[in-house]
Design an enzyme around this catalytic site. Sequence first.
Site, PDB file in Angstrom:
ATOM      1  N   ASN A 116       0.828  -1.195   0.000  1.00 49.70           N
ATOM      2  CA  ASN A 116       0.000   0.000   0.000  1.00 49.70           C
ATOM      3  C   ASN A 116       0.867   1.251   0.000  1.00 49.70           C
ATOM      4  OD1 ASN A 116      -0.504   1.992   2.461  1.00 49.70           O
ATOM      5  ND2 ASN A 116       0.177   0.031   3.334  1.00 49.70           N
ATOM      6  N   SER A 181       5.585   5.190   8.767  1.00 47.18           N
ATOM      7  CA  SER A 181       5.003   4.862   7.469  1.00 47.18           C
ATOM      8  C   SER A 181       5.972   5.262   6.366  1.00 47.18           C
ATOM      9  CB  SER A 181       3.673   5.600   7.272  1.00 47.18           C
ATOM     10  OG  SER A 181       3.239   5.488   5.931  1.00 47.18           O
ATOM     11  N   ASN A 183       5.044   6.044   3.411  1.00 47.12           N
ATOM     12  CA  ASN A 183       4.250   6.670   2.357  1.00 47.12           C
ATOM     13  C   ASN A 183       4.009   8.168   2.527  1.00 47.12           C
ATOM     14  OD1 ASN A 183       3.902   4.152   1.048  1.00 47.12           O
ATOM     15  ND2 ASN A 183       2.331   3.617   2.532  1.00 47.12           N
ATOM     16  N   LYS A 212       5.247   3.530  17.080  1.00 48.99           N
ATOM     17  CA  LYS A 212       5.238   2.495  16.051  1.00 48.99           C
ATOM     18  C   LYS A 212       6.485   2.633  15.191  1.00 48.99           C
ATOM     19  CE  LYS A 212       2.202   0.218  12.715  1.00 48.99           C
ATOM     20  NZ  LYS A 212       0.807   0.133  12.239  1.00 48.99           N
ATOM     21  N   ASN A 241       5.717  -1.543  11.492  1.00 44.75           N
ATOM     22  CA  ASN A 241       4.981  -1.004  10.356  1.00 44.75           C
ATOM     23  C   ASN A 241       5.282  -1.853   9.120  1.00 44.75           C
ATOM     24  OD1 ASN A 241       3.506   0.913   8.718  1.00 44.75           O
ATOM     25  ND2 ASN A 241       4.067   2.497  10.193  1.00 44.75           N
TER      26      ASN A 241
END
Length: 342
Positions: A116, A181, A183, A212, A241
């Site tokens: 993703n 993340s 992204n 995280k 993650n």
Amino acid sequence: MNLFRSAVRPVLFRLGGGDAESAHEWTLDRLASMPPAAREVMRRRYAFSAPVDAFGIRFPNRVGLAAGMDKNGLALPAWPALGFGFVEVGTVTAKPQPGNDKPRLFRLRESEAIINRMGFNNAGAAALAARLEELGPIGVPLGISLGKSKVTPLDEAVEDYLESYRLLHPYADYIAINVSSPNTPGLRSLQDRDFLTTLLKALNGDVPVLVKIAPDLTEPAIAELLEVCLEHGAAGLIATNTTLARDGLAPGDQHLAVEAGGLSGKPLTERARAVVRFVHGETGGRLPIIGVGGVMSADDASRLLDAGATLVQLYSGFIYKGPDLVRAVAQGARPARTHAAR
């Protein structure tokens, strides 16, 4: 025969011409509109009680829904009915944002994996706060994952996180800081000592704050991050993650390896376990860990618990295996060593 895998999943995977995000949105809509009587039927089938305590919270069982599945909290009453012992919504940002261009969600079926590059698409912290105010308690602990708004410069990131925290912490049993993340441009740089120190100091309050981390960090980098967490009051860690690596993909999925974004699912199983084991060993168990990454069976969850996790979360495993996996993990995952039972 597993009804989800034999009948439900094939239909979901065909929705939108096979587009994963279309199936995701369709499923959320159906779960959000599920009437109370249907939720009760689901609860009787899937819910399982095996309470455990972590960072001052009693969890009905060890298995939670990972962030990313229900970013805006649209289907919150449904998740406990499907057996989850806790739910993490988000990742939410202070400012509403559409996320990255589509397509941005890809199934790697032979590998039981997902790539993703959603980019924290969400309606914003204020919208989530309003929804949670209207909804009230959902019956299981609620975690809220906070990320940085894409338009916010890195040097203003602390205030961006703090804006979301102010709006949302009254509704959270715990807050998760997503600085890992792949992204959002520059986000992973916020895992460094100086930024994380400043952020943890700013978010100091009554609600437990968890950090995280990325599975792609080196052990020295994780060790430095853990020093900051221990020194500045983080209540726990979420490991891990998604990964930028593309190891372990089946031959039939290799053509998707070039897609940008984070990889989750079965190829991450061993790396997530290794990170959990390192974190537990490095901290001597002083930081409770939520283990997430490649939990595709109750045995995978048990191995994460044995590595040092207290709780586990599902994302890709739920997409591929359905709610039967939730119950199997809740019922069957057991640490072999007492340290993981904390």
